[in-house]
Design a protein around this motif. Structure first.
Motif, PDB file in Angstrom:
ATOM      1  N   ALA A 144    -106.792  39.711 -35.849  1.00  0.00           N
ATOM      2  CA  ALA A 144    -105.332  39.756 -35.817  1.00  0.00           C
ATOM      3  C   ALA A 144    -104.763  39.493 -34.426  1.00  0.00           C
ATOM      4  O   ALA A 144    -103.854  38.677 -34.265  1.00  0.00           O
ATOM      5  CB  ALA A 144    -104.850  41.098 -36.335  1.00  0.00           C
ATOM      6  N   TYR A 145    -105.317  40.192 -33.418  1.00  0.00           N
ATOM      7  CA  TYR A 145    -104.745  40.067 -32.094  1.00  0.00           C
ATOM      8  C   TYR A 145    -104.857  38.632 -31.586  1.00  0.00           C
ATOM      9  O   TYR A 145    -103.919  38.068 -31.024  1.00  0.00           O
ATOM     10  CB  TYR A 145    -105.441  41.027 -31.136  1.00  0.00           C
ATOM     11  CG  TYR A 145    -104.783  41.074 -29.781  1.00  0.00           C
ATOM     12  CD1 TYR A 145    -103.498  41.580 -29.637  1.00  0.00           C
ATOM     13  CD2 TYR A 145    -105.436  40.606 -28.650  1.00  0.00           C
ATOM     14  CE1 TYR A 145    -102.880  41.612 -28.406  1.00  0.00           C
ATOM     15  CE2 TYR A 145    -104.827  40.635 -27.413  1.00  0.00           C
ATOM     16  CZ  TYR A 145    -103.549  41.138 -27.296  1.00  0.00           C
ATOM     17  OH  TYR A 145    -102.927  41.165 -26.080  1.00  0.00           O
TER      18      TYR A 145
ATOM     19  N   GLN B 213    -105.000  36.037 -33.385  1.00  0.00           N
ATOM     20  CA  GLN B 213    -104.078  35.175 -34.125  1.00  0.00           C
ATOM     21  C   GLN B 213    -102.645  35.281 -33.599  1.00  0.00           C
ATOM     22  O   GLN B 213    -101.933  34.286 -33.511  1.00  0.00           O
ATOM     23  CB  GLN B 213    -104.121  35.530 -35.617  1.00  0.00           C
ATOM     24  CG  GLN B 213    -105.287  34.849 -36.317  1.00  0.00           C
ATOM     25  CD  GLN B 213    -105.598  35.458 -37.671  1.00  0.00           C
ATOM     26  OE1 GLN B 213    -105.033  36.473 -38.050  1.00  0.00           O
ATOM     27  NE2 GLN B 213    -106.512  34.842 -38.394  1.00  0.00           N
ATOM     28  N   ILE B 214    -102.265  36.509 -33.225  1.00  0.00           N
ATOM     29  CA  ILE B 214    -100.926  36.673 -32.649  1.00  0.00           C
ATOM     30  C   ILE B 214    -100.823  35.892 -31.343  1.00  0.00           C
ATOM     31  O   ILE B 214     -99.860  35.169 -31.088  1.00  0.00           O
ATOM     32  CB  ILE B 214    -100.622  38.158 -32.416  1.00  0.00           C
ATOM     33  CG1 ILE B 214    -100.501  38.886 -33.763  1.00  0.00           C
ATOM     34  CG2 ILE B 214     -99.346  38.337 -31.614  1.00  0.00           C
ATOM     35  CD1 ILE B 214    -100.326  40.375 -33.634  1.00  0.00           C
ATOM     36  N   LYS B 215    -101.865  36.030 -30.506  1.00  0.00           N
ATOM     37  CA  LYS B 215    -101.871  35.328 -29.221  1.00  0.00           C
ATOM     38  C   LYS B 215    -101.777  33.820 -29.438  1.00  0.00           C
ATOM     39  O   LYS B 215    -101.045  33.112 -28.737  1.00  0.00           O
ATOM     40  CB  LYS B 215    -103.153  35.665 -28.441  1.00  0.00           C
ATOM     41  CG  LYS B 215    -103.079  36.992 -27.732  1.00  0.00           C
ATOM     42  CD  LYS B 215    -102.153  36.878 -26.544  1.00  0.00           C
ATOM     43  CE  LYS B 215    -102.065  38.199 -25.780  1.00  0.00           C
ATOM     44  NZ  LYS B 215    -100.921  38.198 -24.850  1.00  0.00           N
TER      45      LYS B 215
END
Lengths: 185, 334
Positions: B31-32, B34-36
């Motif tokens: 997730a992290y 992907q956010i980045k």
């Protein structure tokens, strides 16, 4: 669409100020991720019909909050803004899905993974099943009040309606859930 | 289902149920990242978008300037269209200059002594073999002839102007020659004094709209040496400014007359028209029986006289060539 308080356009900044804002936004993003990502995904899971989309929605909300960081005046309200964005995105996702369902039913994702297992567990939970049968606003009110532990005023702000409406939606939703879950208890 | 036995679901219990229901959800480890990645994607898109937006704005600004600027190249960009009635009424009202008449082909002829004495510049002086209009189509406008000086007063007369209407109001203006100066008293008011080049003495003048823009130019004879007369062209630039136009540095660019040395005779002449001056140079090596004639078109612009088109040449007998070896520019006044 409701705006979180303190959310106002501010004048353009110089390049130096802008890069400072960008650094600030990156740090805030990391902190917000560590602290709230899991609870926001769970919130989205309760709001959405399709649990597979909840992570996508929350990630999108994070990206939007990051992009708007320079315009966010009250940084303490970042979480409120994130929640607001998640609710709004969940609404538009539901709307999109309704349209899509009308025209062509979306095939279920066939990839099996650990998340899939967890998701199917959630899908099978009686309360989730019952929640899905509620009208959208009742469902939002119930989830925001009893899962996110928001006050009636906060829930009203996020939902874009009056406190009285939130009260009505909540009590009606609660009654409906009681009926639906009665057999299981 | 028996509704009466059913107890109301309490908020605490619902809260517990909800938390329990979503408990199995674990955020994906991706997730992290992907956010980045999403943040980066957005950042990458922003710079090119801003650049493209800036480019579009700049393009619009340039377009706006081009559209709003009075286009010098457009023939429809004259400041004032001449009201025809005004120009004609001035002809009938006995203006102070020489009387004028507008012939059907649009060229201006000056003179009240009848058509026989009219020195129309379009009168064919030489046979069509070397007539420049055959080689230079009339539609070919001379370079810069459209350049209407913005500092001139707005045009009120006709296009082309009547002879001697220097300031474009439809009335001929008063010209006085005084040694090396030419004084023009304009009918709109105002007097301009143009100084001729050193050594020049103005002996006669003719008014002619050499660029067809509604403002008459002045052709002034500046001297005469060994049978060749020199002429200068004066243009009204702005109130207070009538200037001698030059042609590659020569301020007496047009000549008329002939010189002989031995059996070689060189004769020159010119004719005025609304598209410029047609300068004719003829050379005879047989004592003046036949001439090799070169015709050059000179356009009258704000920057001076400029040759345009290709000079045409031809061989002519003296009877055909001789009439063009004179200064034909309407009526000459002293």
């Amino acid at each position: 669409m409701t705006l979180v308080e303190g959310w106002r356009p501010v004048p353009a900044r110089s390049d130096a100020a802008r890069s400072a804002v960008a650094r600030d936004a990156d740090q805030a993003l990391t902190a917000l991720y560590a602290e709230h990502y899991r609870s926001l995904v769970r919130l989205a899971a309760l709001l959405l019909d399709d649990i597979g989309l909840c992570e996508e929605v929350v990630q999108d909300a994070y990206i939007r909050v990051h992009a708007a960081w320079g315009r966010l005046q009250d940084k303490d309200k970042a979480l409120a803004y994130l929640r607001q964005t998640v609710v709004n995105l969940a609404r538009s996702t539901l709307r999109r899905r309704l349209v899509a369902l009308k025209h062509a039913p979306k095939p279920m994702p066939d990839a099996a993974s650990a998340e899939e297992g967890a998701y199917s567990l959630v899908e099978r939970a009686a309360v989730v099943q019952a929640l899905r049968e509620l009208p959208r606003r009742q469902r939002e009110a119930v989830v925001l009040r009893y899962y996110a532990d928001m006050s009636e005023a906060d829930a009203a702000a996020v939902m874009g309606c009056s406190v009285g409406s939130v009260k009505a939606y909540t009590s009606r939703g609660l009654a409906a859930l009681s009926t639906k879950l009665a057999d299981l208890r | 289902m028996n509704g009466s036995e059913q107890s109301q679901l309490g908020p605490e219990e619902l809260s517990r149920l909800l938390h329990a229901a979503v408990e199995p959800i674990r955020p994906s480890p991706e997730a992290y990242r992907q956010i980045k990645a999403g943040v980066e994607r957005r950042r990458r898109w922003r710079a090119p978008l801003f650049a493209a937006g800036g480019a579009v704005l700049a393009g619009l600004a340039v377009l706006g300037v081009l559209l709003l600027r009075p286009g010098a190249s457009s023939s429809s960009s004259r400041v004032v269209e001449p009201p025809p009635a005004l120009g004609r009424s001035s002809l009938n009202s006995g203006s102070p200059g020489p009387g004028g008449a507008v012939s059907s082909n649009g060229s201006t002829t000056v003179g009240s002594s009848g058509p026989g004495a009219s020195q129309s510049a379009t009168e064919p002086g030489i046979t069509p073999t070397v007539d420049p209009t055959s080689n230079v189509p009339s539609s070919t406008s001379p370079p810069g002839s459209e350049g209407n000086s913005p500092t001139r007063p707005p045009l009120l007369g006709e296009r082309p102007a009547i002879a001697g209407d220097v300031d474009g109001d439809g009335k001929a203006d008063t010209v006085r020659l005084n040694g090396a100066t030419v004084e023009v008293t304009r009918s709109r008011g105002g007097t301009e004094v143009a100084k001729l080049p050193t050594g020049a003495t103005a002996t006669r003048w003719a008014g002619f709209d050499l660029d067809g823009d509604g403002y008459s130019e002045l052709v002034v004879q500046t001297g005469s040496a060994s049978g060749v007369d020199t002429y200068a062209v004066l243009r009204f630039m702005a109130p207070g400014d009538i200037s001698v136009l030059d042609n590659n540095g020569s301020t007496s660019p047009v000549t008329a007359g002939g010189t002989s040395s031995g059996s070689t005779t060189t004769s020159t002449g010119f004719a005025c028209s609304n598209t410029g001056i047609r300068q004719v140079v003829g050379t005879s090596t047989d004592g003046g029986a036949n001439y090799d004639v070169t015709v050059t078109m000179l356009a009258v612009t704000i920057d001076g006289l400029t040759q345009f088109g290709t000079p045409s040449t031809g061989a002519l007998p003296a009877t055909s060539a001789t009439p063009s070896f004179s200064a034909r520019c309407g009526d000459w006044s002293k």
